[in-house]
Design a protein around this motif. Structure first.
Motif, mmCIF file in Angstrom:
data_model
loop_
_atom_site.group_PDB
_atom_site.id
_atom_site.type_symbol
_atom_site.label_atom_id
_atom_site.label_comp_id
_atom_site.label_asym_id
_atom_site.label_seq_id
_atom_site.Cartn_x
_atom_site.Cartn_y
_atom_site.Cartn_z
ATOM 1 N N SER A 1 0.854 -1.185 0.000
ATOM 2 C CA SER A 1 0.000 0.000 0.000
ATOM 3 C C SER A 1 0.891 1.236 0.000
ATOM 4 C CB SER A 1 -0.954 -0.021 1.200
ATOM 5 O OG SER A 1 -0.234 0.038 2.412
ATOM 6 N N GLN A 14 -2.295 -1.818 -3.700
ATOM 7 C CA GLN A 14 -3.267 -0.730 -3.728
ATOM 8 C C GLN A 14 -2.946 0.171 -4.913
ATOM 9 O OE1 GLN A 14 -3.557 1.353 -0.002
ATOM 10 N NE2 GLN A 14 -4.847 2.989 -0.809
ATOM 11 N N ASP A 50 -9.748 4.080 -4.457
ATOM 12 C CA ASP A 50 -8.514 3.297 -4.514
ATOM 13 C C ASP A 50 -8.889 1.825 -4.471
ATOM 14 O OD1 ASP A 50 -6.648 5.281 -4.743
ATOM 15 O OD2 ASP A 50 -5.681 4.923 -2.810
ATOM 16 N N TYR A 51 -8.161 1.018 -5.231
ATOM 17 C CA TYR A 51 -8.510 -0.390 -5.393
ATOM 18 C C TYR A 51 -7.411 -1.321 -4.894
ATOM 19 C CZ TYR A 51 -12.312 1.094 -8.511
ATOM 20 O OH TYR A 51 -13.443 1.669 -9.025
ATOM 21 N N TRP A 52 -7.830 -2.517 -4.501
ATOM 22 C CA TRP A 52 -6.907 -3.634 -4.359
ATOM 23 C C TRP A 52 -6.855 -4.360 -5.698
ATOM 24 C CZ3 TRP A 52 -4.136 -3.137 -0.309
ATOM 25 C CH2 TRP A 52 -4.614 -2.991 0.987
ATOM 26 N N GLN A 78 -4.145 -0.092 8.247
ATOM 27 C CA GLN A 78 -4.421 -1.335 7.528
ATOM 28 C C GLN A 78 -3.869 -2.542 8.282
ATOM 29 O OE1 GLN A 78 -2.632 -0.205 3.830
ATOM 30 N NE2 GLN A 78 -4.473 0.816 3.079
ATOM 31 N N LEU A 85 -11.240 -0.288 -2.187
ATOM 32 C CA LEU A 85 -10.851 -0.364 -0.782
ATOM 33 C C LEU A 85 -11.409 0.821 -0.002
ATOM 34 C CD1 LEU A 85 -8.960 -0.956 1.694
ATOM 35 C CD2 LEU A 85 -7.156 0.196 0.405
ATOM 36 N N SER A 127 -1.715 5.208 6.741
ATOM 37 C CA SER A 127 -2.579 4.233 6.071
ATOM 38 C C SER A 127 -2.111 2.808 6.339
ATOM 39 C CB SER A 127 -2.602 4.492 4.556
ATOM 40 O OG SER A 127 -3.223 5.711 4.258
#
Length: 344
Positions: A27, A79, A252-254, A36, A120, A32
């Motif tokens: 990430s 991420q 934001d994506y995984w 996480q 996410l 953050s």
């Protein structure tokens, strides 16, 4: 083999500890990553007898492409920003996800689920200011450009993205028409002409922590900033406030890099982070909006209005257009860098 020895060997094998499957999750680091680790990584390790190796990067797609091209992928979950996900998926850099594992897509913020990624969090690029440093609160991008009413330096992220959208809104373009205008050569010229008007007053930032530092030091009177950074500054007692009007929100994506050796475990991990309780805790700790719609009803009442996804805030926001930046981003960044190199 002696049957007693065989029995002992079998018993020892059954008692031997099973080595945990290791998986690397990448990430953006900082606060953050800390959140996480607490909310996502540790509970997953306990529930699945797995070991998560937490890493960080600055969003460089070149690193992912190099791994995939050389078949030396050692990242399992990463991420990525929305436009980079679209581009990476088109280029075959990410594994397709099993959509059935996520359940009903209607349970999530629109566009949370895609072929190669699962959202996410929802973040926003937001105008912010130090309330103790200004006699009057700015109301939007027009005030950001008003050097007479709000004299002093202001900060923008160094790049075309978000900067050009803000310039057009400041110049009177309605939010719903921003990308339509920016898709024309006249619209691009208009955005850069607007930037010319405040170019000498701009202090550029590149790292997410810098805007809050600039405000705290009095270097600038207002700045763009990630809304989670504003949330964290407020939690520390700083008199920083956001202006939600004209903010720009994105997901934001995984994603799983193509060739991951732990694809099944990686997908299970991603699914676990999208559950309502995990999303609720993540939003309350970090200040970014949840993608699971059920999380909204679980949020602490004192936190919800401070999030970018709070109804009164999100309705004033512009949705970041992934496809636009995939199609035009490279050309606009080249023009932006050329504009910046010209000096004031």
């Amino acid at each position: 083999m002696d049957k007693h020895l065989a029995s002992l060997t079998l018993a020892l094998a059954m008692c031997a500890p099973v080595s945990a499957e290791e998986m690397t999750v990448i990430s953006y680091g900082g606060v953050s990553k800390d959140v996480q680790t607490e909310i996502f990584y540790k509970p997953f390790e306990t529930a699945h007898q797995a070991k998560i190796i937490a890493g960080e990067y600055n969003g460089e797609m070149a690193r992912i492409k190099a791994m995939v091209d050389t078949k030396s992928v050692n990242w399992d979950v990463v991420q990525v920003e929305s436009d980079k996900l679209v581009r990476g998926c088109d280029e075959g850099l990410f594994e397709p996800l099993d959509q059935n594992q996520f359940g009903d897509a209607q349970a999530f913020v629109p566009e949370t689920l895609s072929e190669c990624g699962a959202g996410l969090l929802v973040w926003s690029m937001t105008l912010s200011y130090n309330a103790n440093a200004l006699k009057e609160a700015p109301q939007g991008w027009a005030d950001f450009w008003d050097l007479e009413k709000f004299p002093g330096k202001r900060a923008l992220q160094r790049g075309a993205k978000f900067t050009l959208e803000a310039a057009l809104i400041a110049d009177g373009v309605p939010r719903e028409n921003v990308y339509e205008v920016l898709a024309t050569s006249e619209g691009v010229d208009r955005a850069f002409a607007k930037l010319d008007k405040i170019k000498p007053a701009i202090q550029w930032w590149e790292a997410g922590a810098q805007p809050m530092q600039y405000l705290a030091a009095g270097d600038v009177v207002m700045t763009t900033a990630f809304n989670g950074r504003i949330f964290a500054a407020q939690a520390s007692g700083a008199p920083i406030k956001p202006v939600w009007g004209g903010s720009i929100h994105a997901i934001d994506y995984w994603a799983i890099p193509k060739g991951s050796k732990h694809k099944a475990l990686a997908q299970t991990f991603i699914v676990s982070t999208l559950q309502p309780q995990a999303q609720k805790l993540h939003a309350e700790k970090l200040g970014y909006g949840a993608v699971n719609l059920q999380a909204a009803g679980l949020l602490d009442a004192s936190v919800a209005p401070r999030l970018n996804t709070f109804p009164a805030n999100i309705k004033q926001s512009l949705a970041f257009n992934n496809e636009f930046w995939v199609d035009h981003g490279e050309d606009l960044e080249v023009r932006f860098n050329a504009w910046l190199a010209k000096g004031n």
